[in-house]
Design an enzyme around this catalytic site. Structure first.
Site, PDB file in Angstrom:
ATOM      1  N   GLU A  94       9.700  16.754 -25.700  1.00 35.48           N
ATOM      2  CA  GLU A  94       9.076  17.207 -24.452  1.00 35.48           C
ATOM      3  C   GLU A  94       9.654  18.545 -23.993  1.00 35.48           C
ATOM      4  OE1 GLU A  94       6.503  16.048 -22.946  1.00 35.48           O
ATOM      5  OE2 GLU A  94       6.339  13.887 -23.310  1.00 35.48           O
ATOM      6  N   HIS A 102      -0.973   9.737 -27.857  1.00 34.35           N
ATOM      7  CA  HIS A 102      -1.321   8.447 -27.270  1.00 34.35           C
ATOM      8  C   HIS A 102      -2.143   7.602 -28.250  1.00 34.35           C
ATOM      9  CE1 HIS A 102      -0.760  10.073 -22.906  1.00 34.35           C
ATOM     10  NE2 HIS A 102       0.376   9.727 -23.477  1.00 34.35           N
ATOM     11  N   LYS A 117       7.589  22.417 -15.082  1.00 37.00           N
ATOM     12  CA  LYS A 117       6.688  21.340 -14.670  1.00 37.00           C
ATOM     13  C   LYS A 117       6.374  21.442 -13.183  1.00 37.00           C
ATOM     14  CE  LYS A 117       5.452  16.559 -15.075  1.00 37.00           C
ATOM     15  NZ  LYS A 117       5.684  15.256 -15.721  1.00 37.00           N
ATOM     16  N   HIS A 172       8.048   7.612 -27.547  1.00 35.22           N
ATOM     17  CA  HIS A 172       7.048   8.531 -27.012  1.00 35.22           C
ATOM     18  C   HIS A 172       7.268   9.964 -27.509  1.00 35.22           C
ATOM     19  CE1 HIS A 172       4.064  10.245 -24.403  1.00 35.22           C
ATOM     20  NE2 HIS A 172       4.958  11.014 -23.821  1.00 35.22           N
ATOM     21  N   ARG A 191      -3.049  21.113 -14.766  1.00 34.21           N
ATOM     22  CA  ARG A 191      -1.996  20.140 -15.056  1.00 34.21           C
ATOM     23  C   ARG A 191      -2.193  19.494 -16.430  1.00 34.21           C
ATOM     24  NH1 ARG A 191       1.066  15.762 -11.128  1.00 34.21           N
ATOM     25  NH2 ARG A 191       2.232  14.755 -12.815  1.00 34.21           N
ATOM     26  N   LYS A 219       3.255  11.154 -11.434  1.00 32.30           N
ATOM     27  CA  LYS A 219       2.371  10.270 -12.196  1.00 32.30           C
ATOM     28  C   LYS A 219       3.086   8.953 -12.438  1.00 32.30           C
ATOM     29  CE  LYS A 219      -0.784  13.096 -14.947  1.00 32.30           C
ATOM     30  NZ  LYS A 219      -1.174  13.432 -16.341  1.00 32.30           N
ATOM     31  N   ARG A 270       0.811  -1.229   0.000  1.00 29.77           N
ATOM     32  CA  ARG A 270       0.000   0.000   0.000  1.00 29.77           C
ATOM     33  C   ARG A 270       0.845   1.280   0.000  1.00 29.77           C
ATOM     34  NH1 ARG A 270      -3.138  -3.412   3.315  1.00 29.77           N
ATOM     35  NH2 ARG A 270      -5.114  -3.962   2.328  1.00 29.77           N
ATOM     36  N   GLU A 282      -4.574  16.900 -11.034  1.00 34.67           N
ATOM     37  CA  GLU A 282      -5.406  17.247 -12.188  1.00 34.67           C
ATOM     38  C   GLU A 282      -6.861  17.480 -11.806  1.00 34.67           C
ATOM     39  OE1 GLU A 282      -4.952  14.475 -15.410  1.00 34.67           O
ATOM     40  OE2 GLU A 282      -3.025  15.291 -16.009  1.00 34.67           O
ATOM     41  N   ASN A 317      -0.109  17.903 -21.125  1.00 30.56           N
ATOM     42  CA  ASN A 317      -0.434  16.884 -22.123  1.00 30.56           C
ATOM     43  C   ASN A 317      -0.656  17.490 -23.505  1.00 30.56           C
ATOM     44  OD1 ASN A 317      -0.287  14.471 -20.641  1.00 30.56           O
ATOM     45  ND2 ASN A 317      -2.266  14.888 -19.696  1.00 30.56           N
ATOM     46  N   HIS A 325      -0.692  15.314 -26.544  1.00 27.32           N
ATOM     47  CA  HIS A 325      -0.680  13.929 -26.092  1.00 27.32           C
ATOM     48  C   HIS A 325      -1.956  13.143 -26.423  1.00 27.32           C
ATOM     49  CE1 HIS A 325       2.979  15.106 -24.156  1.00 27.32           C
ATOM     50  NE2 HIS A 325       3.109  13.963 -23.523  1.00 27.32           N
TER      51      HIS A 325
END
Length: 376
Positions: free
Chosen positions: A195, A263, A237, A276, A252, A153, A131, A247, A256, A259
């Site tokens: 990026e 994606h 960032k 990527h 935030r 993330k 956890r 988010e 992206n 993206h």
């Protein structure tokens, strides 16, 4: 700058202010050798689960393992295959079971040594094992140094959607050594520059202009220029993450930019066909053309992005793929709300806006216009 290390630069620290989850990003040249002392300066650590992939391990696993063990810390080194395919449920399960077999407990610490795939995967393992375990990021690719290692993330892919299973789990620290980029394959290095360009487009017009003026030093991996662009990317960032960590406000999401298209491209073409950053490059130009179609962005600024991306040897053309499959993939994007497509749309170099209710045909038209005319 020392004679012994002509590429040496003074180290920099970028702070990520998140209350009790705050941490520092340490950026230097040759500082990987200090990793053992760095870890113990930040946390009491007795057991480290060091996760890396085969490409990175052959250069850096043993030095990092030795530096950590020199501080009296027991190290469990676990490896995964290099590539996006490792961000999967089966790979995560194999890491959980291997860590458990070597007596992981709730005071163990995960160290991610690698690029974005390793960082996301190891962070997800840390977030879910017992956890939640402390973890540290040691990103070894440019893309990971400027983007995925910062902000918390973590996650894995499903066959039908990228990064759809995951968590927000902040590292306790990030150590960036620009010297490791010397062993990064050229294609991987160039991928990371996409990026970097993204940060200029979304937040900092002056930074974008600096990138335009320093194409050759970036291609040459100049240490001083590298440290500058990595530090500025991390600063930008960190600003966004500090204001919208999970988010909830929409801010935030600007990280992206490009993206949603990116994606979809990665998913439909098969993970691994595009790196990527290469997919980000194509996706940013799709989003830029979408801004033109919405009447909020100008063609000249789209061309500035295309020129810079091309100069850095990144792809700018959209491949011919099934539009039905592309639209289906975009509709599974994490920014979709109530079944409606939302895109990060540029309004100027240095400013983007999260835009809801974009018609799917307009998004597909922005995609379609990037396909090169083979008859030309």
């Amino acid at each position: 700058m020392s004679a012994a290390n002509p590429g040496a630069t003074s180290p920099q620290t970028v702070h990520v202010p998140l209350g009790d989850r705050s941490y520092d990003i340490s950026i230097g040249n040759g500082n990987l050798a200090e990793v053992g002392r760095w870890v113990t300066s930040l946390r009491k650590v007795t057991h480290v689960v060091l996760i890396s992939d085969g490409n990175v391990a052959k250069y850096y696993q043993q030095p990092v393992e030795d530096a950590i063990a020199a501080e009296g810390i027991r190290v469990t080194s676990l490896g995964v295959p290099a590539g996006e395919q490792s961000k999967s449920v089966p790979t995560a399960q194999s890491l959980w079971e291997a860590a458990l077999a070597d007596r992981v407990d709730r005071k163990s610490t995960v160290v991610a040594l690698g690029g974005g795939v390793v960082g996301d995967l190891a962070g997800f393992v840390a977030a879910t094992m017992t956890r939640g375990l402390d973890f540290f990021q040691i990103p070894t690719s440019l893309l990971a140094q400027v983007d995925s290692s910062v902000g918390g993330k973590v996650g894995i892919n499903l066959p039908s959607a990228k990064n759809i299973v995951g968590a927000f789990w902040q590292p306790k620290g990030v150590l960036i050594d620009t010297a490791v980029l010397k062993t990064l394959p050229r294609r991987e290095y160039l991928s990371g520059l996409a990026e970097v360009i993204k940060y200029g487009v979304i937040l900092d017009a002056d930074f974008f202009a600096y990138l335009e003026a320093n194409v050759q030093p970036m291609l040459n991996r100049d240490p001083a220029v590298l440290q500058k662009i990595i530090a500025r990317s991390c600063e930008l960032k960190a600003q966004v993450v500090a204001e919208d960590e999970t988010e909830t406000t929409g801010l935030r999401a600007i990280l992206n930019y490009g993206h949603t298209f990116c994606h979809a491209l990665e998913t439909v073409s098969g993970y691994g066909e595009y790196l990527h950053g290469e997919a980000v490059s194509v996706g940013m130009l799709c989003a830029s053309r979408l801004g033109e179609k919405l009447g909020v962005f100008d063609a000249e600024s789209t061309q500035r992005q295309a020129k810079l991306l091309s100069a850095l040897e990144l792809p700018v053309a959209t491949p011919k793929l099934s539009e039905t499959a592309i639209l289906s993939a975009m509709q599974r994007d994490k920014k979709v709300e109530h079944g409606k497509l939302r895109f990060i749309v540029p309004h100027a170099i240095g400013k983007v806006v999260l835009t809801p209710d974009v018609p799917s045909e307009m998004a597909l038209a922005a995609w379609r216009e990037g396909i090169e005319d083979e008859s030309a």
